[in-house]
Design an enzyme around this catalytic site. Structure first.
Site, PDB file in Angstrom:
ATOM      1  N   ARG A   1     -15.873 -13.920 -17.295  1.00 41.17           N
ATOM      2  CA  ARG A   1     -14.765 -14.503 -18.144  1.00 41.17           C
ATOM      3  C   ARG A   1     -15.070 -13.476 -19.470  1.00 41.17           C
ATOM      4  NH1 ARG A   1     -14.240 -15.870 -23.966  1.00 41.17           N
ATOM      5  NH2 ARG A   1     -16.505 -16.844 -23.229  1.00 41.17           N
ATOM      6  N   ASP A   2     -15.863 -13.647 -20.662  1.00 40.39           N
ATOM      7  CA  ASP A   2     -15.753 -13.046 -21.741  1.00 40.39           C
ATOM      8  C   ASP A   2     -15.760 -11.551 -21.337  1.00 40.39           C
ATOM      9  OD1 ASP A   2     -15.239 -12.594 -24.291  1.00 40.39           O
ATOM     10  OD2 ASP A   2     -17.309 -13.155 -24.450  1.00 40.39           O
TER      11      ASP A   2
ATOM     12  N   CYS B   1     -13.160  -9.936 -27.456  1.00 41.38           N
ATOM     13  CA  CYS B   1     -12.521 -10.628 -27.256  1.00 41.38           C
ATOM     14  C   CYS B   1     -10.799 -10.335 -27.469  1.00 41.38           C
ATOM     15  CB  CYS B   1     -12.671 -11.109 -28.537  1.00 41.38           C
ATOM     16  SG  CYS B   1     -11.083 -13.231 -28.915  1.00 41.38           S
TER      17      CYS B   1
ATOM     18  N   ASN C   1     -20.091  -7.861 -24.964  1.00 40.84           N
ATOM     19  CA  ASN C   1     -21.118  -8.670 -25.239  1.00 40.84           C
ATOM     20  C   ASN C   1     -22.702  -7.993 -25.056  1.00 40.84           C
ATOM     21  OD1 ASN C   1     -18.719  -9.353 -23.822  1.00 40.84           O
ATOM     22  ND2 ASN C   1     -20.184 -11.907 -24.490  1.00 40.84           N
TER      23      ASN C   1
HETATM   24 ZN    ZN Z   1     -17.256 -13.274 -26.660  1.00 37.48          ZN
END
Ligand code: ZN
Length: 294
Positions: A12-13, A237, A246
């Site tokens: 996801r991220d 993001c 991340n």
């Molecule tokens: Zn994040």
């Protein structure tokens, strides 16, 4: 039982901000790699509007495909109740709801005030409890905001208190733009854990300035035992200017293992997963360890 738990958010991220469209099959393969390394909780996708984040347009297909993986606790990000309705058609363990610690970031990210977003979350908790799905409330930009600058501990803590009272199953504290420093992390996380009480708390770290591992260690010292990271350090993001990847899962696991802190993960297989994630990403992933430890 492992000493710490790691939730990998790379599907996801990690992938959401990639301009290259990654296929559903590749995303599912990534989840498979993560599971082989021993990761059971994985944030697999986001039910955000496809026009906003085209990379996540196949959210339903991804979640459906990974429902075949028996031991997987699939987590999906849902930005609103419409996203939740779409997500719950599939097998999933938990939904991740995002707010921001600051009003400006919340408007840019979600288009609502913090209060408006929070009242939606209260409705989500009610609904999800009936559906047997857990809820996490993640607080973005908890350590600093690209629009408002410094974020006070009080801003984060007052939200944590409300989230706990609303009955969230987990509270996530995110350094969305990787601006935190260890002292700040230790100070805030100690207080968050105190306010959260029995409610599990996670820290979500970005390695934008190379301080991800240091911040993770500070969080560990503060008592945090659940970490959100992304293999090979892919990610960022789309609504946070300057946000890079991340903290790499394998970098954190290396640190923990060297300190005799058990993660329950297979480091070698984690490196394989990290290599695979890096091969999908069109960016240069931030993770360091996979280049030196084989
Ligand atoms: Zn994040």
């Amino acid at each position: 039982m492992a000493d710490v738990k790691i939730i990998d958010v790379s599907p996801r991220d990690g992938l959401q901000n990639d301009s290259k469209l990654i296929s559903t099959e590749e995303k599912v393969n990534l989840v498979k790699h993560l599971m082989e390394a021993g990761l059971s909780s994985v944030e697999v996708t986001s039910f955000v509007h496809p026009a906003k984040v085209p990379q996540m347009a196949d959210a339903s297909a991804v979640l459906e495909a990974v429902s075949e993986f028996n031991d997987l606790k699939a987590i999906a990000l849902v930005p609103n109740l419409i996203g939740y309705e779409r997500a719950k058609e599939h097998v999933l363990s938990e939904v991740n709801w995002v707010s921001s610690a600051t009003e400006t970031f919340n408007q840019k990210n979600i288009g609502l005030t913090i209060d408006e977003n929070f009242s939606q979350f209260v409705r989500l908790v009610e609904q999800a409890k009936q559906d047997g799905i857990k809820t996490c409330f993640s607080i973005a930009v908890s350590f600093g905001c690209p629009y408002e600058g410094e974020v006070s501990e009080e801003q984060v803590l007052s939200l944590v208190k409300r989230v706990k009272e609303a009955g969230a199953d987990r509270i996530g504290i995110a350094d969305t733009i990787g601006i935190a420093v260890p002292q700040q992390v230790e100070s805030l996380m100690k207080k968050v854990l105190e306010v959260a009480g029995e409610t599990p708390v996670t820290i979500h770290l970005h390695d934008t300035r190379g301080l991800g591992s240091a911040n993770a260690y500070a969080a560990y010292q503060a008592g945090v035992r659940i970490f959100e990271t992304s293999v090979s350090g892919i990610g960022g993001c789309p609504f946070a200017p300057g946000a890079a990847g991340n903290l790499a899962t394998e970098d954190l696991v290396y640190l923990f293992h060297r300190m005799n802190i058990d993660t329950g993960l297979d480091f070698g297989k984690l490196l394989d997963a990290a290599d695979y994630a890096a091969s999908l990403s069109s960016k240069n992933p931030l993770g360091r360890i996979r280049h030196v430890e084989r």
